[in-house]
Design an enzyme around this catalytic site. Structure first.
Site, mmCIF file in Angstrom:
data_model
loop_
_atom_site.group_PDB
_atom_site.id
_atom_site.type_symbol
_atom_site.label_atom_id
_atom_site.label_comp_id
_atom_site.label_asym_id
_atom_site.label_seq_id
_atom_site.Cartn_x
_atom_site.Cartn_y
_atom_site.Cartn_z
ATOM 1 N N LYS A 54 0.874 -1.112 -0.102
ATOM 2 C CA LYS A 54 0.376 0.028 0.073
ATOM 3 C C LYS A 54 1.026 1.225 0.046
ATOM 4 C CE LYS A 54 -3.818 -2.400 2.217
ATOM 5 N NZ LYS A 54 -4.390 -2.658 3.491
ATOM 6 N N GLN A 98 -4.861 -1.403 9.449
ATOM 7 C CA GLN A 98 -4.521 -2.750 8.897
ATOM 8 C C GLN A 98 -5.030 -3.631 9.971
ATOM 9 O OE1 GLN A 98 -3.132 -3.472 5.766
ATOM 10 N NE2 GLN A 98 -3.873 -5.546 6.165
ATOM 11 N N ASP A 121 -11.371 2.673 3.331
ATOM 12 C CA ASP A 121 -11.850 1.177 3.250
ATOM 13 C C ASP A 121 -13.178 1.090 3.066
ATOM 14 O OD1 ASP A 121 -9.719 -0.603 3.111
ATOM 15 O OD2 ASP A 121 -9.527 -0.844 5.403
#
Ligand code: NAP
Length: 302
Positions: A54, A98, A121
């Site tokens: 990422k 995460q 997200d």
């Protein structure tokens, strides 16, 4: 018939270069770049490799990227304070925590503390609600389903009036993609059926599908004879079925298999995603797209 391959690796490059161009233009015209913070707690090897990818992608696109690593023993309170700091930071447009988090952390509390307007997200209940309403309400479609829809559209598959069958009803893939495909919108307008472990006669439902999206996590679950000839098959499943030695690095790597038997299915389907190299590369790509979108919202460009 041999199906057209829908390659996530190629579509990823197309989308990333579109994002890169837009980032440059916004930087020139507004003096701002998308800001993404990735919060990694502990040293889970899989999480480290996801976050590294990422960070690498964000840097390649010219984003401001902060990798904020925290030790395994951080408390929920300290993590909440960190999120609060980034919620208030105007140079940050996307906050990514995460998962999974260590056991002592209240994961739900942490995820719900992220400002919904920075929740790139798309897992915050506010964004789940916005997705359900559809249209202009939608801010951040969750990344894997957004990648799936993008692949279907870019492969030129007609979605309007299509029978879409989704195998799996998880909150991160099955439910959101089913919801997205039934919206009154371009790239959607489909008639959607969702299958799960209590479904009777799964084969009969799959056989009706013009677009079959499989996200069950069961290798080879969908049998080739369940596929309608010419259908578009999106295999989201990523299952480790063994190990092999990589020809490139000489190191041990996992053998991955999807939820569909690719070799047989490709002779029946009209188009199909491979595993690996199909849906997988799309998730991080859509995370970048959401982060750019978040900056655009703050500038009144979206
Ligand atoms: P999940 O949370 O385990 O959900 C699986 C769903 O499939 C459940 O709704 C389950 O039904 C259903 N299911 C399981 N076995 C079934 C069967 N035999 N018949 C009918 N339905 C069945 O999984 P997930 O998180 O959605 O992930 C699914 C797969 O996609 C996994 O292989 C995962 O690794 C992969 N994935 C890939 C990406 C990516 O490529 N970027 C991202 C996310 C997930 P019940 O609800 O009835 O239990």
């Amino acid at each position: 018939m041999t199906a057209k391959l829908i390659k996530g690796t190629e579509i990823r490059e197309e989308i990333l270069s579109e994002i890169e161009k837009e980032v440059k233009k916004i930087k020139e015209e507004h003096g701002k770049v998308p800001g993404l913070v990735t919060i990694l707690v502990g040293e889970n090897p899989a999480s480290i490799s996801y976050v590294t990818l990422k960070v690498k992608t964000a840097n390649r696109l010219g984003f401001k990227e902060i990798q904020d690593n925290q030790s395994e023993d951080i408390s929920t309170e300290d993590l909440l304070a960190l999120i609060d700091k980034y919620n208030k930071d105007d140079s940050i447009h996307g906050i990514l925590v995460q998962l999974p988090l260590p056991k002592q952390i209240d994961e739900k509390k942490v995820l719900n503390a992220i400002d919904p307007d920075k929740d790139v997200d798309g897992f915050h209940p506010v964004n789940v609600g916005r997705l359900m309403i559809g249209g202009a309400e939608v801010r951040f479609p969750p990344c894997t389903p957004a990648g799936i829809q993008e692949m279907i559209v870019r492969a030129g598959v007609e979605t309007s009036g299509a029978e879409v069958v989704v195998v799996g009803r998880s909150n991160i893939v099955g439910k959101p993609i089913a919801n997205m495909m039934l919206q009154k919108a371009d790239g959607a307008n489909s008639t959607v059926t969702v299958i799960h472990t209590r479904t009777k006669d799964m084969a009969a439902h799959c056989k009706r599908a013009d677009i079959l999206i499989v996200a069950a996590g069961v290798p080879g679950l969908v049998k080739p004879e369940w596929i309608k000839p010419g259908a578009c098959v999106i295999d989201v499943g990523v299952n480790r079925v063994g190990e092999k030695i990589s020809e490139k690095t000489g190191k041990k790597i996992a053998i991955l298999k999807g939820d569909v038997d690719f070799d047989e299915a490709k002779e029946i389907a009209g188009s199909i995603t491979p595993v690996p190299g199909g849906v997988g590369p799309m998730t991080i790509t859509m995370l970048m797209k959401n982060t750019l979108k978040s900056l655009k919202f703050t500038l009144g460009l979206a």
